[in-house]
Design a protein around this motif. Sequence first.
Motif, PDB file in Angstrom:
ATOM      1  N   LEU A  31      13.739  65.947  34.294  1.00  0.00           N
ATOM      2  CA  LEU A  31      14.320  65.194  33.169  1.00  0.00           C
ATOM      3  C   LEU A  31      15.766  65.255  32.665  1.00  0.00           C
ATOM      4  O   LEU A  31      16.532  64.440  32.430  1.00  0.00           O
ATOM      5  CB  LEU A  31      13.362  65.450  31.857  1.00  0.00           C
ATOM      6  N   LEU A  61      18.938  62.277  33.265  1.00  0.00           N
ATOM      7  CA  LEU A  61      19.846  62.060  32.218  1.00  0.00           C
ATOM      8  C   LEU A  61      21.361  62.595  32.196  1.00  0.00           C
ATOM      9  O   LEU A  61      22.123  61.922  31.720  1.00  0.00           O
ATOM     10  CB  LEU A  61      19.450  62.797  30.629  1.00  0.00           C
ATOM     11  N   GLN A  62      21.569  63.895  32.680  1.00  0.00           N
ATOM     12  CA  GLN A  62      22.931  64.236  33.076  1.00  0.00           C
ATOM     13  C   GLN A  62      23.578  63.659  34.013  1.00  0.00           C
ATOM     14  O   GLN A  62      24.898  62.973  33.680  1.00  0.00           O
ATOM     15  CB  GLN A  62      22.804  65.698  33.419  1.00  0.00           C
ATOM     16  N   GLU A  80      22.945  60.229  34.893  1.00  0.00           N
ATOM     17  CA  GLU A  80      23.285  59.031  34.399  1.00  0.00           C
ATOM     18  C   GLU A  80      24.409  58.826  33.379  1.00  0.00           C
ATOM     19  O   GLU A  80      25.168  57.825  33.438  1.00  0.00           O
ATOM     20  CB  GLU A  80      21.939  58.404  33.816  1.00  0.00           C
ATOM     21  N   TYR A  81      24.492  59.938  32.498  1.00  0.00           N
ATOM     22  CA  TYR A  81      25.141  59.595  31.189  1.00  0.00           C
ATOM     23  C   TYR A  81      26.398  60.791  31.253  1.00  0.00           C
ATOM     24  O   TYR A  81      27.497  60.643  30.491  1.00  0.00           O
ATOM     25  CB  TYR A  81      24.461  59.838  29.962  1.00  0.00           C
ATOM     26  N   VAL A  92      22.515  68.184  28.398  1.00  0.00           N
ATOM     27  CA  VAL A  92      21.107  67.823  27.829  1.00  0.00           C
ATOM     28  C   VAL A  92      20.613  69.349  27.423  1.00  0.00           C
ATOM     29  O   VAL A  92      20.312  70.239  28.037  1.00  0.00           O
ATOM     30  CB  VAL A  92      20.246  67.348  28.792  1.00  0.00           C
ATOM     31  N   PHE A 151      22.441  64.856  24.291  1.00  0.00           N
ATOM     32  CA  PHE A 151      20.827  64.755  24.538  1.00  0.00           C
ATOM     33  C   PHE A 151      20.252  66.052  24.008  1.00  0.00           C
ATOM     34  O   PHE A 151      20.607  67.153  24.203  1.00  0.00           O
ATOM     35  CB  PHE A 151      20.286  64.406  25.631  1.00  0.00           C
ATOM     36  N   PHE A 158      15.974  67.832  24.045  1.00  0.00           N
ATOM     37  CA  PHE A 158      14.578  67.451  24.508  1.00  0.00           C
ATOM     38  C   PHE A 158      13.482  68.744  24.063  1.00  0.00           C
ATOM     39  O   PHE A 158      14.377  69.723  23.538  1.00  0.00           O
ATOM     40  CB  PHE A 158      14.530  67.262  26.163  1.00  0.00           C
ATOM     41  N   VAL A 212      12.577  63.429  23.564  1.00  0.00           N
ATOM     42  CA  VAL A 212      13.911  63.062  23.995  1.00  0.00           C
ATOM     43  C   VAL A 212      14.833  62.576  23.040  1.00  0.00           C
ATOM     44  O   VAL A 212      14.190  61.505  22.500  1.00  0.00           O
ATOM     45  CB  VAL A 212      13.955  62.232  25.412  1.00  0.00           C
ATOM     46  N   PHE A 234      18.779  61.532  21.341  1.00  0.00           N
ATOM     47  CA  PHE A 234      20.180  61.410  21.440  1.00  0.00           C
ATOM     48  C   PHE A 234      20.895  61.360  20.166  1.00  0.00           C
ATOM     49  O   PHE A 234      20.526  60.717  19.205  1.00  0.00           O
ATOM     50  CB  PHE A 234      20.238  60.110  22.187  1.00  0.00           C
ATOM     51  N   ALA A 248      18.061  54.829  28.019  1.00  0.00           N
ATOM     52  CA  ALA A 248      17.307  56.101  28.552  1.00  0.00           C
ATOM     53  C   ALA A 248      15.916  55.587  28.643  1.00  0.00           C
ATOM     54  O   ALA A 248      15.428  56.293  29.791  1.00  0.00           O
ATOM     55  CB  ALA A 248      17.534  57.092  27.383  1.00  0.00           C
ATOM     56  N   LEU A 285      14.039  56.261  32.573  1.00  0.00           N
ATOM     57  CA  LEU A 285      13.152  57.071  32.667  1.00  0.00           C
ATOM     58  C   LEU A 285      11.752  56.169  33.116  1.00  0.00           C
ATOM     59  O   LEU A 285      11.134  56.689  34.076  1.00  0.00           O
ATOM     60  CB  LEU A 285      12.820  57.878  31.416  1.00  0.00           C
TER      61      LEU A 285
END
Lengths: 118, 154
Positions: free
Chosen positions: A5, A9-10, A12-13, A17, A34, A36, A60, A62, A77, A81
């Motif tokens: 997870l 996220l890291q 992609e953006y 996180v 982000f 979680f 999750v 943001f 996001a 996912l």
Amino acid sequence: MTDELITLLQEEYGLRVRRQGSLSPEKGYPTEFFTFWNNETDGVAEYDNRSHATVWVYDVNFYSTDPERVHAVILSAIELLRNHGWIIDGKGADVPSDEITHTGRGFTAFFREREVNS
Amino acid sequence: MAKNNTIRLDTSGLEDLMRKLVRVEHAAAKETIEGVLEEAAQRIQTDTHLAMAKNYLPAQGQYWTGKTAASIIDDPHVEWEGMVGSVPVGFDFSKPGAGGYLIKGRKPSATGTPYMAPDPMLNKMFRGTAYMKGIQDEMYDKVLRHIEEAWDEK
């Protein structure tokens, strides 16, 4: 699954996180980030006296100083996912922010991890 | 003189069955169900208060305002809708500050904040499935025991 997870996220953006609750009030919030939280992991597919799959449940979230970006990133996001096998219902919801400068939105994501050789 | 042919119906077993059914009806009566529901609600209330103890709260309770604890439902009463009895548990969300950052609403959504992790006890009770399922299972077992005892009474 936590590592997967975070990595998704890291990558992609390009943002950190962090685990919910791990930020320090002394250091304050980054501009956007982000968080979680792993709520539970349920054993399922039970036979032969044990579980053969696990359902991972994560919150999750943001946060950003830009409220428009909060909505856009959460939707993106969710799509990201889902494309990697996660199950998410809906389009997220507002979440509380400690800092008045930031807005937050979040969602709950599920992943069914099947045991190898099951 | 020959005896007339007769047909017979022995209802003695039925009478016994009716007596058992009456006892079972009393065992499953509203008062019994309300007692079971209220006992379960009181247990949840005790666990909720325990979960609000400062040592369980995120950041050792330094964000404690008292508002969330004040909204815990302490005197639950059973309400009936037809054949379904229900009792409110946990937090009274009509009160300001109820739940706050510790637990949010009825639909699963993020809890806690970046500075404050979710309370694990409250999460387990109100967002996980095992705790409430355990309470429900205990309630059903109690009602079934009442009914079985009534059925088996001599």
